[in-house]
Design an enzyme around this catalytic site. Structure first.
Site, PDB file in Angstrom:
ATOM      1  N   HIS A 120       8.881   1.226   3.417  1.00  0.00           N
ATOM      2  CA  HIS A 120       9.925   1.208   4.438  1.00  0.00           C
ATOM      3  C   HIS A 120      10.765  -0.058   4.241  1.00  0.00           C
ATOM      4  O   HIS A 120      10.512  -0.847   3.316  1.00  0.00           O
ATOM      5  CB  HIS A 120       9.325   1.270   5.846  1.00  0.00           C
ATOM      6  CG  HIS A 120       8.246   0.252   6.090  1.00  0.00           C
ATOM      7  ND1 HIS A 120       8.476  -1.105   6.111  1.00  0.00           N
ATOM      8  CD2 HIS A 120       6.911   0.398   6.292  1.00  0.00           C
ATOM      9  CE1 HIS A 120       7.357  -1.746   6.345  1.00  0.00           C
ATOM     10  NE2 HIS A 120       6.380  -0.858   6.448  1.00  0.00           N
ATOM     11  N   GLU A 121      11.713  -0.240   5.137  1.00  0.00           N
ATOM     12  CA  GLU A 121      12.666  -1.349   4.986  1.00  0.00           C
ATOM     13  C   GLU A 121      11.969  -2.717   4.983  1.00  0.00           C
ATOM     14  O   GLU A 121      12.478  -3.654   4.382  1.00  0.00           O
ATOM     15  CB  GLU A 121      13.710  -1.238   6.105  1.00  0.00           C
ATOM     16  CG  GLU A 121      14.918  -2.133   5.979  1.00  0.00           C
ATOM     17  CD  GLU A 121      15.660  -2.016   4.629  1.00  0.00           C
ATOM     18  OE1 GLU A 121      16.111  -3.064   4.119  1.00  0.00           O
ATOM     19  OE2 GLU A 121      15.768  -0.883   4.094  1.00  0.00           O
TER      20      GLU A 121
ATOM     21  N   HIS B 228       9.038  -3.424   3.485  1.00  0.00           N
ATOM     22  CA  HIS B 228       8.660  -3.633   2.087  1.00  0.00           C
ATOM     23  C   HIS B 228       9.908  -3.930   1.245  1.00  0.00           C
ATOM     24  O   HIS B 228       9.899  -4.794   0.367  1.00  0.00           O
ATOM     25  CB  HIS B 228       8.021  -2.373   1.498  1.00  0.00           C
ATOM     26  CG  HIS B 228       6.762  -1.930   2.185  1.00  0.00           C
ATOM     27  ND1 HIS B 228       6.692  -0.763   2.907  1.00  0.00           N
ATOM     28  CD2 HIS B 228       5.529  -2.488   2.236  1.00  0.00           C
ATOM     29  CE1 HIS B 228       5.458  -0.615   3.376  1.00  0.00           C
ATOM     30  NE2 HIS B 228       4.730  -1.645   2.992  1.00  0.00           N
TER      31      HIS B 228
ATOM     32  N   MET C 241       0.839  -1.201   0.000  1.00  0.00           N
ATOM     33  CA  MET C 241       0.000   0.000   0.000  1.00  0.00           C
ATOM     34  C   MET C 241       0.875   1.251   0.000  1.00  0.00           C
ATOM     35  O   MET C 241       0.396   2.354   0.286  1.00  0.00           O
ATOM     36  CB  MET C 241      -0.944  -0.013   1.201  1.00  0.00           C
ATOM     37  CG  MET C 241      -1.891  -1.213   1.176  1.00  0.00           C
ATOM     38  SD  MET C 241      -3.422  -0.955   2.087  1.00  0.00           S
ATOM     39  CE  MET C 241      -2.795  -0.719   3.729  1.00  0.00           C
TER      40      MET C 241
HETATM   41  P1  AMP Z   1       1.399  -2.969   3.451  1.00  0.00           P
HETATM   42  O1  AMP Z   1       1.945  -1.899   2.577  1.00  0.00           O
HETATM   43  O2  AMP Z   1       1.332  -2.608   4.907  1.00  0.00           O
HETATM   44  O3  AMP Z   1       0.106  -3.559   2.924  1.00  0.00           O
HETATM   45  O4  AMP Z   1       2.445  -4.157   3.393  1.00  0.00           O
HETATM   46  C1  AMP Z   1       2.830  -4.720   2.173  1.00  0.00           C
HETATM   47  C2  AMP Z   1       3.606  -5.984   2.437  1.00  0.00           C
HETATM   48  O5  AMP Z   1       4.759  -5.678   3.219  1.00  0.00           O
HETATM   49  C3  AMP Z   1       2.794  -7.026   3.229  1.00  0.00           C
HETATM   50  O6  AMP Z   1       3.067  -8.309   2.711  1.00  0.00           O
HETATM   51  C4  AMP Z   1       3.328  -6.863   4.625  1.00  0.00           C
HETATM   52  O7  AMP Z   1       3.211  -8.042   5.396  1.00  0.00           O
HETATM   53  C5  AMP Z   1       4.792  -6.529   4.347  1.00  0.00           C
HETATM   54  N1  AMP Z   1       5.376  -5.845   5.497  1.00  0.00           N
HETATM   55  C6  AMP Z   1       4.876  -4.775   6.164  1.00  0.00           C
HETATM   56  N2  AMP Z   1       5.662  -4.470   7.203  1.00  0.00           N
HETATM   57  C7  AMP Z   1       6.676  -5.366   7.212  1.00  0.00           C
HETATM   58  C8  AMP Z   1       7.812  -5.578   8.042  1.00  0.00           C
HETATM   59  N3  AMP Z   1       8.069  -4.811   9.083  1.00  0.00           N
HETATM   60  N4  AMP Z   1       8.635  -6.600   7.736  1.00  0.00           N
HETATM   61  C9  AMP Z   1       8.394  -7.398   6.666  1.00  0.00           C
HETATM   62  N5  AMP Z   1       7.349  -7.250   5.841  1.00  0.00           N
HETATM   63  C10 AMP Z   1       6.491  -6.250   6.111  1.00  0.00           C
END
Ligand code: AMP
Length: 294
Positions: free
Chosen positions: A35-36, A38, A31
């Site tokens: 950050h690190e 992603h 989304m």
């Molecule tokens: P989001 O943008 O929050 O929907 O996350 C996109 C993807 O990044 C999802 O598969 C999350 O599980 C993964 N993600 C988010 N935060 C982390 C993190 N701290 N460490 C590893 N993967 C993450």
């Protein structure tokens, strides 16, 4: 790197790659507000795949009424700059109307796995996640799709979806990336003020206590949950939404961990910001369990 906003454009690019070039495609759904965490997924996608697509889409269908859809951090320019450094081939950044055109009326529901934890706290959340992931997998036809263990239940829901609907995509789940303080990286950390940022470190401390107790032989789910709850209570700025100890594969409640691989998952409010985190507790003999599944 090309930024694609249309489903049709991405579809025709991947069709050409699949037909004319013998290359593997990987997708990292996000989304944005990268950050690190992603970027760790992007790095692995780059390592494993010939062509890397990162999708950036704040998916309204996975936000409930009164949640933070309108305020969710959006920074396509910054995200694009970051992804250029990571040698990403395509960014797929569609509009809401592109994904959900007028008259859109087909949704995907993964039963059972979607109903507890985050699903109970956020009704409709996983229906939104499963629907958008289905669309992304159909449009990008990836060989591999990369997700984070940070969203443990989401990872399970997606693995089940892919299995049940017969997608030809391997789901790769990668470990949670953390700040030095232990706080799991999250786009929502941007909502925290300095005090809340400090207070939020209690989440990982609490989960680490459960891990340590488990390592010392504690196998009672109730006592592990109590340890986490008590530690979180020490931080007045934190408010526990839920703590759950379940089987890590089925999300069924367990009393004794014994042979189970267990998921200890929490959701915690810091002010109005809701953060989630988890640890997996694994019996020693299962430690070699692979995390890549089809
Ligand atoms: P989001 O943008 O929050 O929907 O996350 C996109 C993807 O990044 C999802 O598969 C999350 O599980 C993964 N993600 C988010 N935060 C982390 C993190 N701290 N460490 C590893 N993967 C993450």
């Amino acid at each position: 790197m090309e930024i694609i906003t249309r489903r049709q454009r991405l579809h025709s690019i991947v069709r050409k790659i699949r037909r004319e070039e013998d290359k593997t495609i990987g997708i990292v759904p996000t989304m944005g507000a990268l950050h690190e965490g992603h970027l760790s997924l992007v790095r692995e996608a780059r390592r494993m795949c010939d062509v890397v697509v990162v999708s950036i889409f704040v998916n309204p269908a996975q936000f409930g009424p009164g949640e933070d859809f309108d305020h969710y951090p959006r920074n396509l320019t910054g995200d694009t700059a970051l992804l250029t450094d990571y040698n990403v081939d395509y960014i797929f950044a569609p509009s809401v109307e592109e994904i959900y055109p007028k008259g859109f009326s087909t949704f995907v529901t993964v039963e059972n796995l979607s109903e507890q934890l985050e699903g109970a706290a956020r009704p409709g959340h996983f229906r939104g996640v499963a629907t958008v992931v289905t669309i992304l997998l159909n449009v990008a036809r990836p060989d591999f799709a990369f997700f984070g263990q940070k969203d443990a239940q989401q990872a399970l829901v997606i693995k089940r979806l892919v299995r049940d609907l017969g997608f030809d995509t391997e789901i790769v789940i990668l470990p949670t990336m953390r700040e030095e303080s232990g706080l799991a990286l999250s786009s929502r950390n941007a909502y925290l003020d300095d005090e809340e940022q400090r207070a939020a470190t209690v989440i990982h401390r609490a989960l680490a206590l459960a891990e340590a107790a488990y390592a010392h032989g504690e196998r009672s789910a109730k006592r592990l949950a109590e340890l986490v709850r008590t530690e979180i209570l020490t931080e007045p700025r934190a408010r526990l939404d839920y703590i759950s100890v379940t089987d890590a594969d089925t999300l069924e409640k367990i009393d004794k961990l014994d042979d189970h691989t267990a998921l200890v998952a929490v959701a915690v409010y810091l002010g109005r910001t809701r953060l989630i985190d988890n640890v997996v507790l694994q019996p020693a003999k299962q430690k070699a369990r692979v995390t890549v599944e089809t």
